[in-house]
Motif scaffolding. Structure first.
Motif, PDB file in Angstrom:
ATOM      1  N   ASP A   9     -15.346 -20.361 -75.086  1.00 27.03           N
ATOM      2  CA  ASP A   9     -16.307 -21.446 -74.831  1.00 27.03           C
ATOM      3  C   ASP A   9     -15.713 -22.475 -73.873  1.00 27.03           C
ATOM      4  OD1 ASP A   9     -18.197 -20.322 -76.404  1.00 27.03           O
ATOM      5  OD2 ASP A   9     -17.739 -21.520 -78.198  1.00 27.03           O
ATOM      6  N   MET A  10     -14.463 -22.880 -74.184  1.00 28.01           N
ATOM      7  CA  MET A  10     -13.808 -23.916 -73.381  1.00 28.01           C
ATOM      8  C   MET A  10     -13.678 -23.506 -71.919  1.00 28.01           C
ATOM      9  SD  MET A  10     -10.626 -25.846 -75.146  1.00 28.01           S
ATOM     10  CE  MET A  10     -10.176 -24.704 -76.413  1.00 28.01           C
ATOM     11  N   LEU A  11     -13.327 -22.231 -71.706  1.00 23.88           N
ATOM     12  CA  LEU A  11     -13.071 -21.744 -70.344  1.00 23.88           C
ATOM     13  C   LEU A  11     -14.289 -21.036 -69.741  1.00 23.88           C
ATOM     14  CD1 LEU A  11      -9.484 -20.455 -71.105  1.00 23.88           C
ATOM     15  CD2 LEU A  11     -10.015 -22.235 -69.446  1.00 23.88           C
ATOM     16  N   GLU A  12     -15.416 -21.090 -70.458  1.00 26.76           N
ATOM     17  CA  GLU A  12     -16.668 -20.463 -70.000  1.00 26.76           C
ATOM     18  C   GLU A  12     -16.464 -18.986 -69.669  1.00 26.76           C
ATOM     19  OE1 GLU A  12     -18.368 -22.889 -66.882  1.00 26.76           O
ATOM     20  OE2 GLU A  12     -18.664 -24.578 -68.237  1.00 26.76           O
ATOM     21  N   MET A  13     -15.949 -18.270 -70.661  1.00 23.42           N
ATOM     22  CA  MET A  13     -15.684 -16.833 -70.484  1.00 23.42           C
ATOM     23  C   MET A  13     -16.647 -15.957 -71.286  1.00 23.42           C
ATOM     24  SD  MET A  13     -11.547 -16.476 -70.487  1.00 23.42           S
ATOM     25  CE  MET A  13     -11.427 -16.592 -72.235  1.00 23.42           C
ATOM     26  N   GLY A  14     -17.653 -16.601 -71.898  1.00 20.51           N
ATOM     27  CA  GLY A  14     -18.552 -15.862 -72.791  1.00 20.51           C
ATOM     28  C   GLY A  14     -19.199 -14.646 -72.151  1.00 20.51           C
ATOM     29  N   ALA A  15     -19.503 -14.732 -70.867  1.00 18.70           N
ATOM     30  CA  ALA A  15     -20.230 -13.643 -70.199  1.00 18.70           C
ATOM     31  C   ALA A  15     -19.367 -12.399 -70.012  1.00 18.70           C
ATOM     32  CB  ALA A  15     -20.729 -14.134 -68.843  1.00 18.70           C
ATOM     33  N   PHE A  16     -18.053 -12.566 -70.040  1.00 18.40           N
ATOM     34  CA  PHE A  16     -17.209 -11.392 -69.763  1.00 18.40           C
ATOM     35  C   PHE A  16     -16.094 -11.177 -70.774  1.00 18.40           C
ATOM     36  CE2 PHE A  16     -15.770 -14.978 -67.116  1.00 18.40           C
ATOM     37  CZ  PHE A  16     -14.418 -15.063 -67.425  1.00 18.40           C
ATOM     38  N   ILE A  17     -16.156 -11.871 -71.878  1.00 13.22           N
ATOM     39  CA  ILE A  17     -15.058 -11.785 -72.861  1.00 13.22           C
ATOM     40  C   ILE A  17     -14.889 -10.367 -73.436  1.00 13.22           C
ATOM     41  CG2 ILE A  17     -16.503 -12.526 -74.846  1.00 13.22           C
ATOM     42  CD1 ILE A  17     -12.884 -13.655 -74.335  1.00 13.22           C
ATOM     43  N   PRO A  52     -11.849  -4.746 -63.378  1.00 11.35           N
ATOM     44  CA  PRO A  52     -12.620  -5.141 -62.186  1.00 11.35           C
ATOM     45  C   PRO A  52     -12.797  -6.656 -62.032  1.00 11.35           C
ATOM     46  CG  PRO A  52     -13.916  -3.783 -63.747  1.00 11.35           C
ATOM     47  CD  PRO A  52     -12.713  -4.255 -64.454  1.00 11.35           C
ATOM     48  N   PHE A  53     -12.192  -7.477 -62.882  1.00 12.59           N
ATOM     49  CA  PHE A  53     -12.396  -8.927 -62.812  1.00 12.59           C
ATOM     50  C   PHE A  53     -11.889  -9.492 -61.484  1.00 12.59           C
ATOM     51  CE2 PHE A  53     -12.397 -10.256 -67.609  1.00 12.59           C
ATOM     52  CZ  PHE A  53     -13.479  -9.426 -67.810  1.00 12.59           C
ATOM     53  N   SER A  54     -12.518 -10.627 -61.072  1.00 14.05           N
ATOM     54  CA  SER A  54     -11.999 -11.368 -59.919  1.00 14.05           C
ATOM     55  C   SER A  54     -10.705 -12.072 -60.358  1.00 14.05           C
ATOM     56  CB  SER A  54     -13.016 -12.409 -59.473  1.00 14.05           C
ATOM     57  OG  SER A  54     -13.108 -13.422 -60.462  1.00 14.05           O
ATOM     58  N   ARG A  55      -9.967 -12.566 -59.363  1.00 14.85           N
ATOM     59  CA  ARG A  55      -8.717 -13.240 -59.687  1.00 14.85           C
ATOM     60  C   ARG A  55      -8.971 -14.472 -60.569  1.00 14.85           C
ATOM     61  NH1 ARG A  55      -3.401 -14.462 -56.187  1.00 14.85           N
ATOM     62  NH2 ARG A  55      -2.476 -15.837 -57.713  1.00 14.85           N
ATOM     63  N   GLY A  56     -10.049 -15.184 -60.272  1.00 11.56           N
ATOM     64  CA  GLY A  56     -10.378 -16.369 -61.054  1.00 11.56           C
ATOM     65  C   GLY A  56     -10.680 -16.033 -62.512  1.00 11.56           C
ATOM     66  N   MET A  57     -11.424 -14.938 -62.715  1.00  8.81           N
ATOM     67  CA  MET A  57     -11.749 -14.511 -64.088  1.00  8.81           C
ATOM     68  C   MET A  57     -10.480 -14.118 -64.834  1.00  8.81           C
ATOM     69  SD  MET A  57     -15.015 -12.220 -62.983  1.00  8.81           S
ATOM     70  CE  MET A  57     -15.674 -11.559 -64.498  1.00  8.81           C
ATOM     71  N   LYS A  58      -9.601 -13.397 -64.113  1.00  8.01           N
ATOM     72  CA  LYS A  58      -8.332 -12.982 -64.747  1.00  8.01           C
ATOM     73  C   LYS A  58      -7.486 -14.213 -65.086  1.00  8.01           C
ATOM     74  CE  LYS A  58      -7.677  -8.305 -62.967  1.00  8.01           C
ATOM     75  NZ  LYS A  58      -6.868  -7.410 -62.171  1.00  8.01           N
ATOM     76  N   GLN A  59      -7.533 -15.197 -64.205  1.00 12.61           N
ATOM     77  CA  GLN A  59      -6.732 -16.398 -64.442  1.00 12.61           C
ATOM     78  C   GLN A  59      -7.212 -17.116 -65.696  1.00 12.61           C
ATOM     79  OE1 GLN A  59      -4.009 -16.946 -63.217  1.00 12.61           O
ATOM     80  NE2 GLN A  59      -3.613 -19.008 -62.519  1.00 12.61           N
TER      81      GLN A  59
END
Lengths: 392, 246
Positions: free
Chosen positions: B121-129, B135-142
């Motif tokens: 929730d804090m990092l807004e990762m709900g869509a891909f958790i 295949p994640f982007s660098r930002g998503m991986k970070q």
């Protein structure tokens, strides 16, 4: 070392591998598809060549074709007489399978009891030509036996005058032992090769690969000992080596049973429960040794590519002892082989499949194998603790 | 007692000195910015603090535990995020990646799941958790890597260029997270090349150059030593001069 940590990391590694198609292709699909396919195609190819060689045997007869031997040859199944301007060239080109030169007035010379010389030309590099030569030899011998038989009859003798001794040969080996000796020559080789090569992709990925991706650096900052990490990785590589080895063994056995010649059905009924336990124990020790060697190499390597280069000779390490032991019976295996790493495992596998297990050898092999495993794992652990090797 | 004390640590690799003896400390609830060019020794310093590398001299204490002698205890106290490429188990989902590290820190069951959900929730990762990270982007991986660093709620957090690869909105979320953690009393060492970020987030800064600590103090104190106001210009002036500021 924490067994809980080891178990958690081992589970994670297995989940990671489970989802890696490339690893499964290397570990299972190749043993289950490639080995049977190669053996099937080879046997089919040999069988096809044999069938073709029997069905059509074109031969050229030079010299006197009016003699009785020619008619005798023509009665052989598949034989077709050809004419050729250059019979030798015809054999070389494959148009004819063999050439036989029949001297003039052969029948007359034989009736007079003279020694007659005949010549046959064939191509030893062509299996069909070899078969044609064998057919001609067999046909000439039966023709010759007919002449000898008539001569003996004329002299008031029977064939016993020519063959006074009747030799009967009996096989003392059971079908199980025959199967065992056949399997003992090839199965250990396949098992060893799969043990060594089955773990290589995983060993490369979980140390050199993790180092490259940066996950190893994160892992070693967690409150987990280096021994726990190494043990989990060792178990993972061992598992893949064993899975690959058992898959190779199972696939090979299946293929051999599917391709029997008449009366030579292969069976593993010679493998008693104790032998099976010993076989599994030997494979586990060998897989631990190969896994530790591969983890050492993967730790030293600075990239997955470098790790792969380092690990290529590991497969040869498995092949050399297996090849050297392949033609030997257990009684012929030199004692030193039971003391050397990998050689000892290959020697014991030979005894297991041969059905001649020497308890003293079992003791030596298991204890020396255990020693080599401990030494190699200690080396892997020492390398794993060196900070320069774990950080990119 | 300060949660992080670094006394005279240095690191040599053979004949090369990567870090010359340096001393600094970080107080509870403080964010210390570690600034330096590439090769300044920031990552080596962080690796020594994270028990990966052994200092050649000196001593580091994290929450009273000696890094050299009590490495396992230190590891339970810290969370570290490395710079550069984000190392992930690509065939595992984001949740599985975070959970794996959580279990290594002793978390399990409901507690672990709740912690992962809170971080998502804090990092807004709900869509891909629950998607595999390959295949994640660098930002998503970070973002996943940040969650992995914080999953065990560490008291001391070492962040090596954490906003590299994050898009603007993700970087804003991350900076808010740092502020929240500081308010929660976490001790944070934060390295970055972004001087604006350093100025916004850090209570004090430590400037390193070629393995030496050139300055350790507050940004106003740094500005007071020179007539240059712009932090980027001040940093360049300092590293080209290369002399420590008293």
């Amino acid at each position: 070392m924490s067994s809980r940590h080891v178990w958690m990391m081992f589970q994670k590694e297995l989940l990671d591998i489970w989802r890696d198609t490339k690893t499964w292709i290397a570990a299972l699909v190749i043993p289950f598809l490639v080995i049977p396919s190669i053996i099937y195609l080879m046997t089919q190819s040999i069988s096809n060549v044999e069938q073709e060689a029997r069905a059509y045997v074109p031969i050229v007869i030079t010299g006197d074709t009016s003699q009785g031997l020619v008619a005798h040859l023509q009665k052989e199944p598949g034989v077709k007489l050809l004419t050729a301007a250059d019979p030798i060239q015809a054999v070389k080109e494959g148009a004819a399978r063999a050439v036989i030169m029949i001297p003039p007035k052969l029948d007359q010379a034989l009736r007079q009891g003279a020694l007659v010389n005949m010549e046959v030309w064939y191509d030893a590099a062509n299996q069909k030509s070899v078969y044609a030569r064998e057919l001609i030899e067999k046909s000439v011998r039966t023709y010759e036996e007919g002449i000898v038989s008539k001569r003996l009859e004329a002299a008031g003798l029977t064939s016993a005058a020519m063959h006074p001794i009747s030799l009967s040969v009996s096989n003392l080996a059971s079908q199980e032992r025959v199967s065992g000796s056949m399997l003992a020559s090839i199965v250990p080789l396949m098992l060893m090769l799969a043990l060594a090569s089955g773990g290589i992709p995983v060993a490369t990925d979980i140390v050199a690969g993790e180092k490259d991706r940066g996950t190893l650096e994160t892992l070693i900052t967690a409150p987990v000992s280096a021994q726990s990490i190494l043990t989990a990785k060792l178990l993972t590589v061992m598992t893949m080596g064993l899975v690959s080895s058992l898959a190779s063994g199972a696939s090979l056995m299946w293929v051999l049973r599917m391709q029997p010649k008449e009366g030579e059905k292969l069976t593993i009924s010679f493998l008693q429960p104790e032998s099976a336990v010993l076989l599994l124990g030997t494979l586990v020790l060998l897989s631990a040794f190969f896994a530790a060697v591969e983890l050492c190499l993967s730790t030293i390597a600075r990239s997955p590519r470098e790790a792969h280069i380092y690990m290529t000779p590991v497969a040869f390490l498995a092949l050399i002892p297996s090849y050297l032991i392949m033609p030997l019976t257990p009684a012929d295996i030199p004692f030193a082989y039971y003391l050397l790493p990998i050689f000892n495992g290959a020697a014991l596998l030979k005894e297991i499949f041969y059905g001649q297990i020497e308890p003293w050898h079992v003791l030596i092999v298991l204890s020396t194998s255990l020693l080599y495993v401990v030494l190699t794992i200690s080396l892997a652990a020492a390398l794993f603790r060196r900070e320069g090797l774990l950080v990119k | 007692m300060e949660p992080v004390t670094v006394k005279g640590i240095s690191k040599c690799f053979g004949t090369i000195t990567a870090v010359e003896p340096l001393t600094f400390s970080i107080r509870k609830g403080e964010v210390l910015g570690l600034i330096g060019e590439n090769g300044a020794g920031k990552t080596t310093t962080m690796r020594m603090m994270a028990t990966i590398l052994k200092p050649s001299t000196g001593e580091i204490r994290i929450n009273g535990y000696c890094v050299q002698k009590e490495a396992m205890a230190v590891r339970t106290q810290i969370g570290i995020l490395f710079g550069g490429d984000v190392g992930m188990y690509n065939r595992l989902t984001a949740r599985e990646n975070i959970a794996f590290f959580g279990t290594l820190y002793g978390l399990a069951g409901m507690e672990l799941n709740k912690r992962i959900d809170d971080l998502a929730d804090m990092l807004e990762m709900g869509a891909f958790i629950d998607r595999r990270v390959g295949p994640f982007s660098r930002g998503m991986k970070q973002k996943v890597a940040i969650a992995r660093t914080l999953v065990h709620d560490p008291q001391v957090i070492l962040l090596d260029e954490p906003t590299t690869g994050l898009d603007v909105s993700a970087a804003v979320i991350f900076r808010q997270l740092i502020t929240t953690m500081r308010q929660a009393g976490k001790t944070i060492l934060f390295s970055s090349h972004n001087m604006g970020e350093i100025e916004k987030l850090c209570d004090r800064v430590a400037i390193m150059h070629k393995g030496k600590l050139l300055f350790h103090g507050t940004i106003p104190a740094l500005r007071a030593k020179s007539s240059i106001h712009d932090l980027d210009d001040l940093f360049v002036h300092l590293v080209t001069g290369g002399k420590p500021i008293e």
